[in-house]
Design a protein around this motif. Structure first.
Motif, mmCIF file in Angstrom:
data_model
loop_
_atom_site.group_PDB
_atom_site.id
_atom_site.type_symbol
_atom_site.label_atom_id
_atom_site.label_comp_id
_atom_site.label_asym_id
_atom_site.label_seq_id
_atom_site.Cartn_x
_atom_site.Cartn_y
_atom_site.Cartn_z
ATOM 1 N N LEU A 158 -19.034 -2.325 -7.900
ATOM 2 C CA LEU A 158 -17.721 -2.388 -8.534
ATOM 3 C C LEU A 158 -17.791 -1.939 -9.990
ATOM 4 O O LEU A 158 -16.874 -1.277 -10.492
ATOM 5 N N ARG A 159 -18.862 -2.292 -10.665
ATOM 6 C CA ARG A 159 -19.012 -1.867 -12.058
ATOM 7 C C ARG A 159 -19.219 -0.365 -12.156
ATOM 8 O O ARG A 159 -18.736 0.287 -13.094
ATOM 9 N N GLN A 160 -19.915 0.195 -11.186
ATOM 10 C CA GLN A 160 -20.242 1.615 -11.236
ATOM 11 C C GLN A 160 -19.066 2.502 -10.809
ATOM 12 O O GLN A 160 -18.785 3.517 -11.451
ATOM 13 N N SER A 161 -18.384 2.111 -9.724
ATOM 14 C CA SER A 161 -17.315 2.961 -9.206
ATOM 15 C C SER A 161 -16.283 2.116 -8.460
ATOM 16 O O SER A 161 -16.224 2.135 -7.222
ATOM 17 N N PRO A 162 -15.447 1.382 -9.192
ATOM 18 C CA PRO A 162 -14.504 0.471 -8.540
ATOM 19 C C PRO A 162 -13.486 1.178 -7.647
ATOM 20 O O PRO A 162 -13.021 0.601 -6.661
ATOM 21 N N SER A 163 -13.132 2.412 -7.962
ATOM 22 C CA SER A 163 -12.092 3.100 -7.193
ATOM 23 C C SER A 163 -12.556 3.503 -5.802
ATOM 24 O O SER A 163 -11.737 3.878 -4.961
ATOM 25 N N ARG A 164 -13.847 3.416 -5.531
ATOM 26 C CA ARG A 164 -14.359 3.799 -4.221
ATOM 27 C C ARG A 164 -14.378 2.626 -3.240
ATOM 28 O O ARG A 164 -14.664 2.815 -2.059
ATOM 29 N N ILE A 165 -14.074 1.436 -3.705
ATOM 30 C CA ILE A 165 -14.156 0.240 -2.861
ATOM 31 C C ILE A 165 -12.752 -0.236 -2.520
ATOM 32 O O ILE A 165 -11.921 -0.469 -3.402
ATOM 33 N N VAL A 166 -12.483 -0.400 -1.230
ATOM 34 C CA VAL A 166 -11.161 -0.797 -0.747
ATOM 35 C C VAL A 166 -11.226 -2.238 -0.238
ATOM 36 O O VAL A 166 -12.011 -2.558 0.657
ATOM 37 N N PHE A 167 -10.395 -3.085 -0.835
ATOM 38 C CA PHE A 167 -10.286 -4.475 -0.389
ATOM 39 C C PHE A 167 -9.167 -4.585 0.643
ATOM 40 O O PHE A 167 -8.131 -3.922 0.530
ATOM 41 N N GLY A 168 -9.379 -5.432 1.617
ATOM 42 C CA GLY A 168 -8.344 -5.707 2.604
ATOM 43 C C GLY A 168 -8.248 -7.203 2.823
ATOM 44 O O GLY A 168 -9.269 -7.900 2.838
ATOM 45 N N ALA A 169 -7.028 -7.706 2.991
ATOM 46 C CA ALA A 169 -6.862 -9.149 3.198
ATOM 47 C C ALA A 169 -5.454 -9.428 3.681
ATOM 48 O O ALA A 169 -4.590 -8.554 3.694
ATOM 49 N N GLY A 170 -5.251 -10.671 4.078
ATOM 50 C CA GLY A 170 -3.932 -11.095 4.512
ATOM 51 C C GLY A 170 -3.051 -11.383 3.313
ATOM 52 O O GLY A 170 -3.372 -12.244 2.497
ATOM 53 N N GLY A 171 -1.936 -10.666 3.199
ATOM 54 C CA GLY A 171 -1.031 -10.889 2.080
ATOM 55 C C GLY A 171 -0.909 -9.669 1.189
ATOM 56 O O GLY A 171 -1.786 -8.798 1.172
ATOM 57 N N THR A 172 0.162 -9.632 0.429
ATOM 58 C CA THR A 172 0.446 -8.504 -0.447
ATOM 59 C C THR A 172 -0.088 -8.786 -1.847
ATOM 60 O O THR A 172 -0.777 -9.779 -2.083
ATOM 61 N N VAL A 173 0.282 -7.907 -2.783
ATOM 62 C CA VAL A 173 -0.092 -8.110 -4.185
ATOM 63 C C VAL A 173 0.466 -9.456 -4.656
ATOM 64 O O VAL A 173 1.640 -9.762 -4.462
ATOM 65 N N GLY A 174 -0.397 -10.258 -5.245
ATOM 66 C CA GLY A 174 0.003 -11.582 -5.709
ATOM 67 C C GLY A 174 -0.353 -12.700 -4.761
ATOM 68 O O GLY A 174 -0.290 -13.873 -5.136
ATOM 69 N N SER A 175 -0.733 -12.363 -3.521
ATOM 70 C CA SER A 175 -1.143 -13.394 -2.569
ATOM 71 C C SER A 175 -2.503 -13.944 -2.964
ATOM 72 O O SER A 175 -3.203 -13.373 -3.811
ATOM 73 N N GLN A 176 -2.916 -15.049 -2.340
ATOM 74 C CA GLN A 176 -4.190 -15.651 -2.736
ATOM 75 C C GLN A 176 -5.373 -14.729 -2.440
ATOM 76 O O GLN A 176 -6.336 -14.693 -3.205
ATOM 77 N N ASP A 177 -5.323 -13.977 -1.341
ATOM 78 C CA ASP A 177 -6.427 -13.067 -1.053
ATOM 79 C C ASP A 177 -6.465 -11.927 -2.060
ATOM 80 O O ASP A 177 -7.539 -11.471 -2.456
ATOM 81 N N TRP A 178 -5.292 -11.459 -2.481
ATOM 82 C CA TRP A 178 -5.245 -10.443 -3.542
ATOM 83 C C TRP A 178 -5.817 -11.015 -4.840
ATOM 84 O O TRP A 178 -6.567 -10.335 -5.541
ATOM 85 N N VAL A 179 -5.457 -12.258 -5.167
ATOM 86 C CA VAL A 179 -5.957 -12.882 -6.399
ATOM 87 C C VAL A 179 -7.476 -12.991 -6.364
ATOM 88 O O VAL A 179 -8.158 -12.697 -7.359
ATOM 89 N N LYS A 180 -8.048 -13.382 -5.217
ATOM 90 C CA LYS A 180 -9.513 -13.465 -5.115
ATOM 91 C C LYS A 180 -10.151 -12.105 -5.362
ATOM 92 O O LYS A 180 -11.152 -11.996 -6.094
ATOM 93 N N ALA A 181 -9.585 -11.070 -4.763
ATOM 94 C CA ALA A 181 -10.123 -9.719 -4.972
ATOM 95 C C ALA A 181 -9.960 -9.294 -6.434
ATOM 96 O O ALA A 181 -10.878 -8.719 -7.031
ATOM 97 N N ALA A 182 -8.800 -9.606 -7.015
ATOM 98 C CA ALA A 182 -8.558 -9.238 -8.415
ATOM 99 C C ALA A 182 -9.540 -9.936 -9.347
ATOM 100 O O ALA A 182 -10.049 -9.334 -10.307
ATOM 101 N N LEU A 183 -9.827 -11.205 -9.085
ATOM 102 C CA LEU A 183 -10.770 -11.940 -9.930
ATOM 103 C C LEU A 183 -12.184 -11.378 -9.793
ATOM 104 O O LEU A 183 -12.954 -11.373 -10.768
ATOM 105 N N LEU A 184 -12.535 -10.897 -8.611
ATOM 106 C CA LEU A 184 -13.839 -10.241 -8.441
ATOM 107 C C LEU A 184 -13.915 -8.961 -9.266
ATOM 108 O O LEU A 184 -14.924 -8.696 -9.947
ATOM 109 N N VAL A 185 -12.861 -8.161 -9.212
ATOM 110 C CA VAL A 185 -12.839 -6.912 -9.973
ATOM 111 C C VAL A 185 -12.912 -7.198 -11.463
ATOM 112 O O VAL A 185 -13.651 -6.528 -12.213
ATOM 113 N N ARG A 186 -12.184 -8.204 -11.921
ATOM 114 C CA ARG A 186 -12.221 -8.556 -13.340
ATOM 115 C C ARG A 186 -13.600 -9.057 -13.750
ATOM 116 O O ARG A 186 -14.086 -8.768 -14.852
#
Length: 344
Positions: free
Chosen positions: A160-188
């Motif tokens: 993720l540090r080297q090339s974040p745009s090449r990694i695609v996250f998938g989860a149940g829920g849209t932007v703002g859902s808890q799975d999106w938040v978990k992915a966002a916190l990982l990216v941050r």
């Protein structure tokens, strides 16, 4: 005049005949009479507000089995899928009175509370429903395909540090859902911009795990119970980390936490049930009592573990207070991530 003496065998035959006659003494051995005024003893259903294979389905299955253990004479709690907005459609129908009544329970999770905190369940306040019981807690997990090049969370974070745009996250829920938040916190945590994260939304964890199996996404930021259920069904995935304070037991005993791998991310997912706010107080008390008895029963711990959940049991005022506290905390977290708040 001869004296008639009944043989003991004749007594037994007469007694058996009486038991077999309609209205006979067989009623003494019948199942306990159900109270038609108690919804926990009558026919009822549990609404699963997503597609099959996710945590809401596990919640309703646990509720059905736990309730049956303490109300064995009742009909098993029916299960009904109502996907739409990862809970939004079901909440709207309950809040508007198009769905509900004393015999309708709906599964919720911490993700539901996060969506409520952002006003994402429509123009309805949290008082539109009444919280019945929290049955247990799940924990977030970071999952990849079994053949993924990343074999640990540290390796994924390096990618993720080297090339974040090449990694695609998938989860149940849209932007703002808890799975999106978990992915966002990982990216941050990897030093990236979560607003530029590549994320594919699905209607529930089951669909997201299917996409991971098909290699359509690279990482699933979901919950442990649904991931373990998918693995038991043959889905080829690998768990990189569990988002708990410390290592968990059972099937997750060998999975390191995110904290162990240098990422300070903890995400418990409480699972429970709510009911319409319009039901009589007596109905809410009946359901609360039923689930309090179910969760106190000797076999409940083993039953909860079979459904992939860990201890967390709340009802009544304690559950109401917990819901209020979590919604406030989620509002603050949503603001920190720059998520729009929809005012009911």
């Amino acid at each position: 005049m001869p004296i008639r003496i009944d043989h003991p065998r004749r007594h037994a035959l007469r007694a058996l005949s009486a038991l077999l006659l309609p209205g006979g003494a067989m009623r003494a051995f019948a199942a306990p009479q159900l109270d038609p005024a108690d919804p926990s003893q009558a026919a009822a259903e549990c609404i699963i507000p997503a597609k099959a294979g996710g945590g809401f389905a596990l919640t309703c299955a646990l509720a059905r089995d736990a309730l049956q253990a303490v109300r064995p004479a009742r009909a098993p709690l029916a299960q009904r899928f109502l996907p739409g907005g990862i809970g939004a459609l079901a909440f709207d129908r309950i809040a508007t009175g198009r769905l509900g009544g004393p015999g309708t329970l709906v599964a919720f999770s911490s993700g539901s509370l996060l969506n409520l905190a952002q006003g994402r369940f429509g123009p309805h306040p949290t008082s539109s429903v009444r919280w019945v019981a929290a049955l247990g807690t799940d924990y977030g997990v970071v999952v990849v395909h079994r053949d993924s090049p990343w074999r640990s969370l540290r390796e994924l974070m390096a990618a993720l540090r080297q090339s974040p745009s090449r990694i695609v996250f998938g989860a149940g829920g849209t932007v703002g859902s808890q799975d999106w938040v978990k992915a966002a916190l990982l990216v941050r945590a990897a030093g990236g911009d979560h607003r530029a994260m590549r994320f594919v939304s699905f209607e529930g964890g089951g669909d997201a795990l299917g996409a991971l199996q098909g290699r359509h996404v690279d990482v699933f930021a979901g919950d442990a119970a649904e991931a373990l259920q998918a693995m038991a069904g043959g889905t080829a995935v690998r768990l990189l980390a569990v988002l708990s304070e410390a290592r968990l037991g059972g099937a997750l005993a060998g999975v390191p936490t995110a904290r162990e791998q240098g990422v300070d991310l903890v995400w418990p997912t409480v699972r429970g049930l709510y009911i319409s706010a319009d039901v009589p107080d007596a109905a809410l008390r009946a359901w609360t009592t039923a689930f309090e008895e179910a969760m106190a029963a000797p076999g409940y711990a083993a039953l909860r573990e079979r459904h992939g959940l860990y201890p967390f049991a709340l009802t009544g005022a304690a559950l109401d207070a917990y819901v209020r506290e979590r919604i406030q905390a989620y509002r603050q977290q949503a603001e920190a991530l720059g998520l729009r708040r929809w005012n009911p």
